[in-house]
Design a protein around this motif. Structure first.
Motif, mmCIF file in Angstrom:
data_model
loop_
_atom_site.group_PDB
_atom_site.id
_atom_site.type_symbol
_atom_site.label_atom_id
_atom_site.label_comp_id
_atom_site.label_asym_id
_atom_site.label_seq_id
_atom_site.Cartn_x
_atom_site.Cartn_y
_atom_site.Cartn_z
ATOM 1 N N ILE A 50 13.408 10.019 -4.032
ATOM 2 C CA ILE A 50 13.118 9.434 -2.728
ATOM 3 C C ILE A 50 13.417 7.941 -2.852
ATOM 4 C CG2 ILE A 50 11.324 8.932 -1.027
ATOM 5 C CD1 ILE A 50 9.829 11.429 -2.162
ATOM 6 N N VAL A 51 14.321 7.448 -2.040
ATOM 7 C CA VAL A 51 14.649 6.026 -2.068
ATOM 8 C C VAL A 51 13.628 5.293 -1.211
ATOM 9 C CG1 VAL A 51 16.367 4.273 -1.510
ATOM 10 C CG2 VAL A 51 17.094 6.485 -2.455
ATOM 11 N N LEU A 52 12.816 4.476 -1.852
ATOM 12 C CA LEU A 52 11.755 3.759 -1.157
ATOM 13 C C LEU A 52 12.231 2.430 -0.580
ATOM 14 C CD1 LEU A 52 8.761 4.403 -3.595
ATOM 15 C CD2 LEU A 52 9.229 5.538 -1.406
ATOM 16 N N PHE A 53 13.247 1.843 -1.180
ATOM 17 C CA PHE A 53 13.822 0.618 -0.632
ATOM 18 C C PHE A 53 15.245 0.472 -1.142
ATOM 19 C CE2 PHE A 53 14.394 -4.132 -0.865
ATOM 20 C CZ PHE A 53 14.543 -4.311 0.506
ATOM 21 N N ASP A 54 16.191 0.413 -0.193
ATOM 22 C CA ASP A 54 17.611 0.311 -0.547
ATOM 23 C C ASP A 54 18.183 -1.076 -0.286
ATOM 24 O OD1 ASP A 54 17.737 0.207 2.196
ATOM 25 O OD2 ASP A 54 19.047 1.956 2.431
ATOM 26 N N GLY A 55 17.301 -2.036 0.020
ATOM 27 C CA GLY A 55 17.763 -3.390 0.257
ATOM 28 C C GLY A 55 17.925 -3.745 1.715
ATOM 29 N N THR A 56 17.669 -2.780 2.611
ATOM 30 C CA THR A 56 17.872 -3.054 4.034
ATOM 31 C C THR A 56 16.578 -2.941 4.839
ATOM 32 O OG1 THR A 56 18.551 -0.742 4.397
ATOM 33 C CG2 THR A 56 20.294 -2.352 3.956
ATOM 34 N N ASP A 57 16.072 -1.739 4.987
ATOM 35 C CA ASP A 57 14.949 -1.497 5.903
ATOM 36 C C ASP A 57 13.663 -1.240 5.128
ATOM 37 O OD1 ASP A 57 13.263 -0.835 7.944
ATOM 38 O OD2 ASP A 57 14.299 1.010 8.521
ATOM 39 N N LEU A 58 12.809 -2.245 5.045
ATOM 40 C CA LEU A 58 11.536 -2.090 4.340
ATOM 41 C C LEU A 58 10.544 -1.267 5.154
ATOM 42 C CD1 LEU A 58 10.137 -3.048 1.693
ATOM 43 C CD2 LEU A 58 9.231 -4.980 2.998
ATOM 44 N N GLY A 59 10.628 -1.369 6.473
ATOM 45 C CA GLY A 59 9.661 -0.706 7.340
ATOM 46 C C GLY A 59 9.782 0.807 7.405
ATOM 47 N N ARG A 60 10.880 1.366 6.913
ATOM 48 C CA ARG A 60 11.041 2.822 6.967
ATOM 49 C C ARG A 60 10.053 3.537 6.059
ATOM 50 N NH1 ARG A 60 15.795 3.169 5.067
ATOM 51 N NH2 ARG A 60 15.328 4.092 3.041
ATOM 52 N N GLU A 61 9.810 2.982 4.886
ATOM 53 C CA GLU A 61 8.944 3.649 3.908
ATOM 54 C C GLU A 61 7.662 2.880 3.608
ATOM 55 O OE1 GLU A 61 9.163 6.552 2.476
ATOM 56 O OE2 GLU A 61 11.188 7.194 3.031
ATOM 57 N N TRP A 62 7.536 1.628 4.112
ATOM 58 C CA TRP A 62 6.423 0.768 3.714
ATOM 59 C C TRP A 62 5.660 0.245 4.927
ATOM 60 C CZ3 TRP A 62 5.742 -0.276 -1.605
ATOM 61 C CH2 TRP A 62 6.793 0.144 -2.432
ATOM 62 N N THR A 63 4.373 -0.039 4.713
ATOM 63 C CA THR A 63 3.549 -0.714 5.701
ATOM 64 C C THR A 63 2.817 -1.862 4.996
ATOM 65 O OG1 THR A 63 1.509 0.558 5.303
ATOM 66 C CG2 THR A 63 3.119 1.514 6.830
ATOM 67 N N ASN A 64 2.117 -2.666 5.788
ATOM 68 C CA ASN A 64 1.217 -3.619 5.154
ATOM 69 C C ASN A 64 -0.122 -2.931 4.904
ATOM 70 O OD1 ASN A 64 -0.217 -3.591 7.572
ATOM 71 N ND2 ASN A 64 0.242 -5.717 8.107
ATOM 72 N N GLY A 65 -1.109 -3.670 4.456
ATOM 73 C CA GLY A 65 -2.385 -3.051 4.114
ATOM 74 C C GLY A 65 -3.130 -2.459 5.287
ATOM 75 N N ALA B 211 0.475 -1.678 9.527
ATOM 76 C CA ALA B 211 1.462 -2.277 10.422
ATOM 77 C C ALA B 211 2.748 -2.578 9.654
ATOM 78 C CB ALA B 211 0.887 -3.543 11.046
ATOM 79 N N GLU B 212 3.707 -3.179 10.345
ATOM 80 C CA GLU B 212 4.973 -3.542 9.706
ATOM 81 C C GLU B 212 4.726 -4.506 8.550
ATOM 82 O OE1 GLU B 212 8.469 -2.870 10.273
ATOM 83 O OE2 GLU B 212 7.501 -1.110 11.153
ATOM 84 N N PRO B 213 5.411 -4.318 7.432
ATOM 85 C CA PRO B 213 5.232 -5.247 6.304
ATOM 86 C C PRO B 213 5.732 -6.637 6.666
ATOM 87 C CG PRO B 213 7.021 -3.701 5.866
ATOM 88 C CD PRO B 213 6.357 -3.238 7.122
ATOM 89 N N GLY B 214 5.050 -7.659 6.164
ATOM 90 C CA GLY B 214 5.389 -9.032 6.512
ATOM 91 C C GLY B 214 6.293 -9.729 5.523
ATOM 92 N N TRP B 215 6.778 -9.032 4.514
ATOM 93 C CA TRP B 215 7.616 -9.660 3.497
ATOM 94 C C TRP B 215 9.018 -9.950 4.045
ATOM 95 C CZ3 TRP B 215 6.667 -7.250 -2.020
ATOM 96 C CH2 TRP B 215 5.289 -7.311 -2.304
ATOM 97 N N GLY C 230 0.554 -14.773 1.670
ATOM 98 C CA GLY C 230 -0.417 -14.703 2.741
ATOM 99 C C GLY C 230 -0.267 -13.507 3.645
ATOM 100 N N THR C 231 0.852 -12.773 3.513
ATOM 101 C CA THR C 231 1.049 -11.595 4.363
ATOM 102 C C THR C 231 0.415 -10.345 3.765
ATOM 103 O OG1 THR C 231 3.205 -11.125 3.357
ATOM 104 C CG2 THR C 231 3.188 -12.521 5.317
ATOM 105 N N GLY C 232 0.012 -10.421 2.508
ATOM 106 C CA GLY C 232 -0.700 -9.311 1.892
ATOM 107 C C GLY C 232 0.208 -8.306 1.212
ATOM 108 N N ILE D 246 1.675 0.550 -4.363
ATOM 109 C CA ILE D 246 1.389 -0.750 -3.760
ATOM 110 C C ILE D 246 2.107 -1.838 -4.553
ATOM 111 C CG2 ILE D 246 -0.414 -2.500 -3.469
ATOM 112 C CD1 ILE D 246 -2.333 -0.347 -2.644
ATOM 113 N N LEU D 247 2.713 -2.785 -3.826
ATOM 114 C CA LEU D 247 3.262 -3.993 -4.425
ATOM 115 C C LEU D 247 2.394 -5.152 -3.983
ATOM 116 C CD1 LEU D 247 7.108 -3.417 -3.925
ATOM 117 C CD2 LEU D 247 5.636 -2.729 -5.839
ATOM 118 N N GLN D 248 2.017 -5.976 -4.930
ATOM 119 C CA GLN D 248 0.981 -6.982 -4.721
ATOM 120 C C GLN D 248 1.532 -8.321 -4.234
ATOM 121 O OE1 GLN D 248 -0.784 -8.562 -8.366
ATOM 122 N NE2 GLN D 248 -2.827 -8.296 -7.499
ATOM 123 N N ASP D 249 0.811 -8.922 -3.299
ATOM 124 C CA ASP D 249 1.029 -10.311 -2.907
ATOM 125 C C ASP D 249 0.018 -11.157 -3.672
ATOM 126 O OD1 ASP D 249 1.116 -12.808 -1.753
ATOM 127 O OD2 ASP D 249 0.501 -12.157 0.253
#
Length: 251
Positions: A56-71, A74-78, A90-92, A233-236
């Motif tokens: 399962i490709v979790l991130f291919d360098g383009t769309d982070l929001g397809r597989e990831w959320t923030n805590g 919602a949409e990830p803030g990275w 600060g985005t968590g 989880i990837l940490q801020d």
């Protein structure tokens, strides 16, 4: 004389019969050959860092929001640009929408090329398995910190076998094999979680057993709790660490 001859004949015949019986009882190669079910066929990547066909490709360098959320779901803030996702302080955290148990995880990360801070304040982030157990991400190139808190450690539990860090600004890889814990009815471990980590292709954690969840303060055993599958989880941690080429295989 006849009695002796008869006894001899019986002994010879008996020995021949036993030999025949021993021969029929001998193991044959096919007795230990297992044919079914047939082993599944997959297509490996062209390079070891490339995702195989069953990943399962979790991130291919383009769309982070397809597989990831923030805590908060919602949409990830990275920041996503130039084929990577970078911590925006600060985005968590960001966490996968999917949940996992036993996995093979490939992830590439980069600490900032501009060196700021020292010890735990330099290129700090982390990869959490099942939202609970942290593989530390840290810039430990000519940067000493406590040994069970440096890059490649199972944070505060297992120091890496060696320091395999590349220089700041260079891409690094973690290949992680994780076996999730199994629990007794009372919530204690029946079998604890185990982790193997290769850092830049070098074995730094060799099927180590975790004592409990990752804790910054305190003893891990005291906070063991029964849980099921969980997100990656990837940490801020306030440092602009970047990630790319993230894929996972369920085991």
């Amino acid at each position: 004389m006849k009695i002796i001859s008869l006894t001899f004949i019986l002994m010879v015949f008996g020995g021949f019969a036993m030999a025949q019986n021993d021969e029929s009882m001998q193991m044959k190669p096919e007795m230990t050959e297992i044919w079914d079910p047939e082993v599944s066929v997959i297509t490996p990547g062209e390079k070891p860092s490339d995702a195989p066909s069953d990943a399962i490709v979790l991130f291919d360098g383009t769309d982070l929001g397809r597989e990831w959320t923030n805590g908060d779901g919602a949409e990830p803030g990275w920041l996503v640009e130039d084929g990577c996702a970078t911590v925006k302080a600060g985005t968590g955290i960001i966490k996968t929408k999917r949940v996992f148990g036993d996995v093979q995880l490939h992830i590439e990360w980069r600490s900032p090329s501009e060196v700021k801070g020292e010890s735990q304040g330099r290129g700090n982030s982390g990869v959490f398995l099942q939202e609970t157990y942290e593989v530390q991400v840290l810039d430990n190139y000519n940067n000493r910190t406590y040994r069970n808190g440096q890059a490649g450690s199972l944070y505060k539990q297992h120091a890496p076998l060696v320091n395999a860090c590349k220089a700041p600004g260079e891409w690094q890889t973690y290949d992680i094999i994780y076996t999730a814990p199994r629990f007794n009815e009372d919530g204690t471990y029946f079998t604890p979680p185990t982790v193997t980590v290769l850092h830049n292709g070098v074995l730094v954690q060799n099927h180590v057993k975790l004592r409990g969840p990752t804790e910054y303060i305190g003893i891990p055993e005291y906070s063991v709790r029964k849980h099921g599958k969980g997100s990656i989880i990837l940490q801020d941690h306030g440092n602009p660490v970047s990630y790319r080429n993230i894929w996972i295989r369920e085991l």
